[in-house]
Design a protein around this motif. Structure first.
Motif, PDB file in Angstrom:
ATOM      1  N   SER A  45      -6.344  -3.653  14.098  1.00  0.00           N
ATOM      2  CA  SER A  45      -5.416  -4.379  14.969  1.00  0.00           C
ATOM      3  C   SER A  45      -5.828  -5.837  15.085  1.00  0.00           C
ATOM      4  O   SER A  45      -6.956  -6.219  14.768  1.00  0.00           O
ATOM      5  N   THR A  46      -4.919  -6.651  15.550  1.00  0.00           N
ATOM      6  CA  THR A  46      -5.164  -8.079  15.741  1.00  0.00           C
ATOM      7  C   THR A  46      -4.517  -8.527  17.048  1.00  0.00           C
ATOM      8  O   THR A  46      -3.710  -7.804  17.644  1.00  0.00           O
TER       9      THR A  46
ATOM     10  N   TRP B  26     -15.820  -8.217  16.249  1.00  0.00           N
ATOM     11  CA  TRP B  26     -15.761  -6.919  15.582  1.00  0.00           C
ATOM     12  C   TRP B  26     -16.386  -7.063  14.194  1.00  0.00           C
ATOM     13  O   TRP B  26     -16.118  -8.026  13.470  1.00  0.00           O
TER      14      TRP B  26
ATOM     15  N   GLN C 276      -7.020  -2.584  22.659  1.00  0.00           N
ATOM     16  CA  GLN C 276      -7.902  -1.501  22.239  1.00  0.00           C
ATOM     17  C   GLN C 276      -9.309  -1.677  22.806  1.00  0.00           C
ATOM     18  O   GLN C 276      -9.973  -0.693  23.170  1.00  0.00           O
ATOM     19  N   VAL C 277      -9.763  -2.926  22.910  1.00  0.00           N
ATOM     20  CA  VAL C 277     -11.079  -3.175  23.518  1.00  0.00           C
ATOM     21  C   VAL C 277     -11.079  -2.747  24.981  1.00  0.00           C
ATOM     22  O   VAL C 277     -12.014  -2.082  25.460  1.00  0.00           O
TER      23      VAL C 277
ATOM     24  N   ILE D  13     -12.319   2.590  19.019  1.00  0.00           N
ATOM     25  CA  ILE D  13     -13.132   1.669  18.221  1.00  0.00           C
ATOM     26  C   ILE D  13     -12.517   1.487  16.840  1.00  0.00           C
ATOM     27  O   ILE D  13     -12.405   0.362  16.334  1.00  0.00           O
TER      28      ILE D  13
ATOM     29  N   VAL E  55      -9.526  -0.760  16.860  1.00  0.00           N
ATOM     30  CA  VAL E  55      -9.834  -2.197  16.883  1.00  0.00           C
ATOM     31  C   VAL E  55      -9.880  -2.743  15.463  1.00  0.00           C
ATOM     32  O   VAL E  55      -9.433  -3.861  15.185  1.00  0.00           O
TER      33      VAL E  55
ATOM     34  N   ILE F   7     -18.774  -3.659  18.111  1.00  0.00           N
ATOM     35  CA  ILE F   7     -18.005  -4.613  18.913  1.00  0.00           C
ATOM     36  C   ILE F   7     -18.977  -5.270  19.873  1.00  0.00           C
ATOM     37  O   ILE F   7     -19.711  -4.581  20.596  1.00  0.00           O
TER      38      ILE F   7
ATOM     39  N   ARG G 175      -5.424  -5.901  19.523  1.00  0.00           N
ATOM     40  CA  ARG G 175      -6.880  -5.709  19.440  1.00  0.00           C
ATOM     41  C   ARG G 175      -7.507  -5.771  20.824  1.00  0.00           C
ATOM     42  O   ARG G 175      -8.367  -4.959  21.168  1.00  0.00           O
TER      43      ARG G 175
ATOM     44  N   SER H 214     -10.892 -15.181  19.111  1.00  0.00           N
ATOM     45  CA  SER H 214     -11.076 -13.799  19.525  1.00  0.00           C
ATOM     46  C   SER H 214     -12.021 -13.714  20.724  1.00  0.00           C
ATOM     47  O   SER H 214     -13.014 -14.435  20.793  1.00  0.00           O
TER      48      SER H 214
END
Length: 307
Positions: free
Chosen positions: A160-161, A37, A168-169, A154, A157, A109, A165, A33
């Motif tokens: 999600s993966t 998170w 979204q960040v 936020i 996030v 995050i 993800r 990642s």
């Protein structure tokens, strides 16, 4: 503060003294990642005065309380969204009933600024984020529509993966980068430069717990110094070194921040608020309030829609 609340605060202080000390937080790296998170309860071992080289996007989901970012003290409520810059110390302390736990109070995050800047070398569109990252060296509290949009992203996030993800960040960063200055409240003073080491951080962590638990009542530097086993002069030096302000200044600012919330959210008379937040006389309260905010308590209430 009731006897039960005092006992509860004493227990938390004891926990601090037995090892839960604020220090540089080491953010674990996940090779799968780009960002970290996590969500956590309050109280929690990781909910303390800390700092780290990573940038932090912080959402308060529930509760009210007091927070410190750099040398800024204020009050918070659910929905607060903050971007904390690299190395900037921070802490959020909730108002709790005895034994109360706020489950998943925080959504957090954290990301490495170097990672994002390397990505920008390949994807120049990401340079749009750089100005807000630089501004976050002071800490930014986002308000208005920016906070609403950031909160939605936020929370996305969390569920999600993978690529989604990451999307979204980047969505959050775009919201921050394109937010109007009117939705940004800069927190720490521009010249704030914390001088942090493990001992200074531990001293401040314990002192902040004491101040936050007692700021509306009797707060004495002698008692705070005793809690950390120091003489008053030594304690004063460590406290100022780590926070950029005197112990008495921090107590005064916290009391005034509490007063601002009461003026905004209640119809309690100014004369009563004065004593409720820990000042001993009305003229002294009015003088400090005017110096800190630029307006009188009554004018502040009117300007902020208080009752």
């Amino acid at each position: 503060m009731s006897r039960v609340q005092e006992a509860d605060a004493a227990v938390r202080l004891a926990e601090r003294l037995t090892g839960l000390r604020a220090n540089r937080e080491v953010i674990p790296h996940d090779p799968n990642s780009s960002v970290r998170w996590h969500e956590h309860d309050y109280p929690s071992p990781i909910a303390r005065w800390n700092y780290h080289p990573e940038y932090e996007i912080h959402l308060i989901r529930k509760g009210t309380g007091r927070f410190i970012v750099g040398d800024h003290l204020g009050t918070f409520e659910a929905g607060q969204v903050t971007l904390v810059g690299s190395g900037l110390p921070h802490d959020w302390v909730s108002d709790l009933e005895p034994g109360e736990v706020l489950t998943n109070r925080d959504a957090v995050i954290q990301f490495d600024g170097g990672w994002l800047r390397k990505c920008a070398e390949l994807m120049p569109e990401l340079t749009e984020v750089e100005p807000v990252l630089q501004q976050s060296a002071r800490g930014i509290h986002f308000t208005g529509e920016t906070a609403v949009a950031a909160t939605e992203a936020i929370e996305a996030v969390a569920v999600s993966t993978g690529v989604e993800r990451l999307h979204q960040v980047l969505r959050i960063l775009a919201v921050f980068a394109r937010s109007p200055q009117s939705d940004r409240v800069l927190l720490a003073r521009e010249w704030f430069q914390p001088q942090l080491d493990s001992q200074a951080a531990a001293v401040v962590d314990i002192a902040l717990e004491y101040i936050f638990a007692n700021h509306a009542g009797s707060v004495r530097m002698s008692e705070a110094a005793s809690l950390v086993g120091m003489t008053e002069p030594t304690f004063s030096k460590y406290f100022r070194k780590a926070t950029g302000q005197n112990f008495s200044d921090m107590v005064r600012k916290l009391r005034l921040a509490h007063a601002c919330r009461l003026l905004e959210q209640t119809d309690t008379p100014v004369s009563s608020i004065c004593y409720e937040v820990g000042f001993s006389n009305l003229s002294n309260f009015n003088r400090h309030f005017l110096s800190e905010t630029g307006v009188s308590p009554r004018a502040y209430r009117v300007a902020h829609g208080g009752s």
